[in-house]
Scaffold this active site. Structure first.
Site, PDB file in Angstrom:
ATOM      1  CG  HIS A  50      16.913  43.819 -85.437  1.00  0.00           C
ATOM      2  ND1 HIS A  50      16.798  42.750 -86.154  1.00  0.00           N
ATOM      3  CD2 HIS A  50      17.191  44.985 -85.924  1.00  0.00           C
ATOM      4  CE1 HIS A  50      16.701  43.417 -87.419  1.00  0.00           C
ATOM      5  NE2 HIS A  50      17.139  44.734 -87.473  1.00  0.00           N
ATOM      6  CG  HIS A  92      11.800  45.653 -91.292  1.00  0.00           C
ATOM      7  ND1 HIS A  92      11.946  45.096 -92.535  1.00  0.00           N
ATOM      8  CD2 HIS A  92      13.269  46.228 -91.086  1.00  0.00           C
ATOM      9  CE1 HIS A  92      13.053  45.156 -93.156  1.00  0.00           C
ATOM     10  NE2 HIS A  92      13.627  45.973 -92.419  1.00  0.00           N
TER      11      HIS A  92
HETATM   12  O1  G3P Z   1      18.657  49.523 -88.023  1.00  0.00           O
HETATM   13  C1  G3P Z   1      19.649  48.481 -88.231  1.00  0.00           C
HETATM   14  C2  G3P Z   1      19.061  47.429 -89.001  1.00  0.00           C
HETATM   15  O2  G3P Z   1      17.985  47.346 -88.401  1.00  0.00           O
HETATM   16  C3  G3P Z   1      18.830  47.819 -90.339  1.00  0.00           C
HETATM   17  O3  G3P Z   1      18.456  46.879 -91.048  1.00  0.00           O
HETATM   18  O4  G3P Z   1      16.308  45.942 -92.289  1.00  0.00           O
HETATM   19  O5  G3P Z   1      16.653  45.318 -90.017  1.00  0.00           O
HETATM   20  O6  G3P Z   1      15.804  47.597 -90.523  1.00  0.00           O
HETATM   21  P1  G3P Z   1      16.834  46.514 -90.922  1.00  0.00           P
HETATM   22 CA    CA Z   2      15.796  48.746 -88.408  1.00  0.00          CA
END
Ligand code: G3P
Ligand code: CA
Length: 297
Positions: A50, A92
C-alpha cells in the site's frame, strides 16, 4: 392505422438497436477457474504494498517501492494524481502538504515545480525511530519513472484518484501503460490492475481496455444487488477493513468476485481476513503479511 404502424416500426428499431448495443457490452475479467499461480485466483492471498512499503519508507517514493520489491510483494500500489501540465505522478493526497515540504494542490504545480519538493524529509520528522538520511530529498515520482525503473519485474495496482477533477487521466494512464508494453496480452494476466472509487471511471476503462482487471473500491457497505452490478465490469471489490466480517466475505466470494481489503497492518487481522476468505490485502507492512503467509502454509 398508418400512425400505429409508424409506432410499431419505431419500437422494433429501438429493440434492434438495444440488442446490438447489448451484444457489444464487454464481459468483466472473470476470476473463476483460475489456478493458484494466477494473480487473479480466488484461492490465493495477494500481498499489495500500500503506497509501497509505506510503513518503512516515505509513501509513494521510489524507496518505498524498491523496499516492497525487496520484500517480495505481489503488487506495488500506486495512487495517481495529475499535475498542471498533465503529467501523472504517484501521490495519495490531492494536496502536497502532508507528504512534501510544499503546500497547495498537485494540480497547481507543473511537474518541474513539483519535483523541486522534498517528498521524504517529512517521514523522518514523523517517525524518528525509523528516520533514514537517504529519505531526505526524495522526489515525487512520475508514473513513467516507476514503469521505467521496475518495468515488467513488478505488478502494478493503480488507483485513479479525483478522476472528475483530472480530465485526461484515464487516456494518459492507458497511453503510459501501452508505452511500457504493460498491456501486451502475452504479459502475465493481472500484472496491471486498476482500482477506483469512481464507478464511472471504471466503466470507461472497461469499455476502452476490457482485458484489464478492475477493482471497485468501496468505503461504505455493499449489498448483494450492488455486487451483481459491479460484476458486470469489475473482477472484484476493494473494501475498507471496517466493513468486512465473515458474512460479508462469503457474500463477495459467492458472487465470484475478488475481495481485496484495505488497509491491514496488524498480523492478527491479516490471519482473520485470510480465514474469512479475503483474496488480497493492502498493507503498509508487506513484510508482516509475508511472515503470516509463511507461518500458515
Ligand atoms: O486503494 C485501496 C486503498 O488504498 C484506498 O484507500 O485512501 O489509501 O487510497 P487510500
Ligand atoms: Ca489507494
Amino acid at each position: 392505422m398508418r400512425k400505429s404502424l409508424s409506432w410499431i416500426i419505431i419500437l422494433l428499431m429501438f429493440l434492434l438497436i438495444n440488442t446490438i448495443w447489448d451484444g457489444k457490452k464487454e464481459e468483466a475479467v472473470t476470476v473463476m477457474n483460475r489456478t493458484e499461480d494466477s494473480l487473479l485466483s480466488p484461492n490465493r492471498m495477494l500481498n499489495i504494498a500500500h503506497r509501497g512499503a509505506s510503513g518503512h519508507a516515505p509513501e509513494h517514493t521510489m524507496k518505498a517501492y524498491q523496499l516492497a520489491m525487496e520484500i517480495g510483494v505481489d503488487y506495488l500500489e500506486i495512487d495517481l494524481q495529475m499535475t498542471k501540465d498533465g503529467r501523472l505522478v504517484s501521490m495519495h493526497d490531492p494536496d502536497v502538504s502532508r507528504t512534501t515540504d510544499g503546500s497547495g494542490l498537485v494540480s497547481e504545480y507543473t511537474l518541474a515545480e513539483l519535483q523541486k519538493l522534498d517528498a521524504g524529509a517529512w517521514y523522518n520528522q514523523n517517525n524518528p525511530d525509523k528516520a533514514n538520511k537517504d529519505f531526505v530529498g526524495l522526489k515525487v515520482p512520475t508514473l513513467d519513472e516507476i514503469f521505467e525503473h521496475f518495468g515488467k519485474k513488478a505488478n502494478y495496482y493503480i488507483e485513479i484518484k479525483q478522476p472528475s477533477q483530472s480530465p485526461g487521466m484515464i487516456s494518459s494512464l492507458l497511453k503510459t501503460l501501452k508505452k511500457y508494453d504493460l498491456l501486451d496480452p502475452n504479459n502475465r494476466e493481472g500484472s496491471v490492475i486498476i482500482q477506483s472509487f469512481s464507478e464511472e471511471s471504471l466503466q470507461q476503462i472497461h469499455q476502452r481496455a476490457p482485458s484489464i482487471p478492475l477493482i471497485q473500491l468501496k468505503g461504505e457497505a455493499i449489498t448483494k444487488k450492488q455486487l451483481e452490478k459491479i460484476k458486470e465490469y469489475a473482477s472484484g471489490v476493494g473494501v475498507n477493513a471496517k466493513l468486512v466480517d465473515r458474512k460479508f466475505a462469503s457474500m463477495v466470494r459467492d458472487a465470484e468476485l475478488l475481495l481485496h481489503v484495505y488497509t491491514v497492518n496488524e498480523k492478527e487481522q491479516m490471519v482473520q481476513l485470510l480465514e474469512w476468505g479475503a483474496t488480497g490485502l493492502f498493507t503498509n507492512y508487506p513484510d508482516r503479511l509475508k511472515e503470516v503467509l509463511k507461518e500458515i502454509h
